[in-house]
Design a protein around this motif. Structure first.
Motif, PDB file in Angstrom:
ATOM      1  N   THR A 127       1.142   6.677  -6.984  1.00 56.41           N
ATOM      2  CA  THR A 127       0.017   7.442  -7.165  1.00 56.41           C
ATOM      3  C   THR A 127       0.127   8.952  -6.778  1.00 56.41           C
ATOM      4  OG1 THR A 127      -1.375   5.570  -6.620  1.00 56.41           O
ATOM      5  CG2 THR A 127      -2.377   7.593  -6.848  1.00 56.41           C
ATOM      6  N   LEU A 128       0.882   9.347  -5.585  1.00 58.02           N
ATOM      7  CA  LEU A 128       1.033  10.749  -5.519  1.00 58.02           C
ATOM      8  C   LEU A 128       1.998  11.330  -6.434  1.00 58.02           C
ATOM      9  CD1 LEU A 128       1.290  10.639  -1.500  1.00 58.02           C
ATOM     10  CD2 LEU A 128      -0.694  11.240  -2.971  1.00 58.02           C
TER      11      LEU A 128
ATOM     12  N   VAL B  31       0.885  -1.198  -0.168  1.00 62.49           N
ATOM     13  CA  VAL B  31      -0.068   0.000   0.002  1.00 62.49           C
ATOM     14  C   VAL B  31       0.706   1.371  -0.057  1.00 62.49           C
ATOM     15  CG1 VAL B  31      -1.355   1.311   1.458  1.00 62.49           C
ATOM     16  CG2 VAL B  31      -1.922  -1.001   1.009  1.00 62.49           C
ATOM     17  N   SER B  32       1.881   1.060   0.759  1.00 61.62           N
ATOM     18  CA  SER B  32       3.060   2.286   1.020  1.00 61.62           C
ATOM     19  C   SER B  32       3.624   2.592  -0.674  1.00 61.62           C
ATOM     20  CB  SER B  32       3.936   1.998   1.881  1.00 61.62           C
ATOM     21  OG  SER B  32       3.685   2.065   3.168  1.00 61.62           O
TER      22      SER B  32
ATOM     23  N   LEU C  64       0.705   4.053  -3.057  1.00 62.95           N
ATOM     24  CA  LEU C  64       0.580   5.390  -2.431  1.00 62.95           C
ATOM     25  C   LEU C  64       1.634   6.326  -3.044  1.00 62.95           C
ATOM     26  CD1 LEU C  64      -1.208   7.598  -1.001  1.00 62.95           C
ATOM     27  CD2 LEU C  64      -0.063   6.839   1.039  1.00 62.95           C
TER      28      LEU C  64
END
Length: 175
Positions: A22-23, A15-16, A19
């Motif tokens: 995506t950012l 997930v990290s 994320l």
């Protein structure tokens, strides 16, 4: 979520990484979208109010400054501006969607390398237009390092459209 290669990542690690991807993708996508929506050059090649890479390129210093200065020439500037806008959009879409993420990540790394080399923060004093005081390490270099972290993890195979290629059905045996 799937694991990538021989490395087994925890759910939190996956997930990290997604994320982070995506950012960074959003940053690239929005920069491209915003720049694309602003007028930059008239048909006569005269600058309009709006975005253009020319000022940044003309202000380049260091080893490759001559190349960057030539790219700011009014004959090339409209093409350079359009290329920057499109590259930003494509990298952003790649990273957000997890589609061709290896290509998108390497593209981001190359783009950020060029941006950093055009203006290496070597003075260590406040500069007009910057919101901080930088000596060698700035936001561009930090984002570059973050993209470098993404590359070996093949995050599109953790979550993204790259999963579709990986999970493509094997050819059916003929009877």
């Amino acid at each position: 979520m799937a694991t990538s290669g021989a490395t087994s990542l925890s759910g939190f690690q996956q997930v990290s990484l997604i994320l982070l991807r995506t950012l960074i993708g959003w940053h690239f996508l929005y920069e491209g979208y915003y720049k694309l929506g602003l007028p930059s050059w008239s048909r006569a090649g005269q600058p309009l109010t709006g975005w253009t890479a020319s000022g940044y390129l003309r202000g380049a210093t260091g080893l490759f400054s001559g190349l960057f200065h030539r790219l700011a020439d009014p004959r090339w500037a409209p093409f350079v501006d359009r290329a920057v806008e499109i590259v930003l959009l494509l990298i952003g879409l790649s990273l957000i969607l997890g589609c061709l993420t290896q290509i998108g990540s390497w593209g981001a790394l190359l783009f950020l390398t060029l941006v950093y080399l055009a203006a290496i923060p070597a003075q260590g004093i406040p500069q007009q237009g910057n919101e901080g005081t930088y000596l060698f390490v700035n936001k561009t270099l930090i984002e570059w390092a973050a993209v470098l972290i993404l590359i070996p993890f093949r995050t599109g195979e953790i979550a993204g459209l790259d999963l579709l290629r990986r999970r493509a059905p094997a050819s059916v045996e003929a009877n």
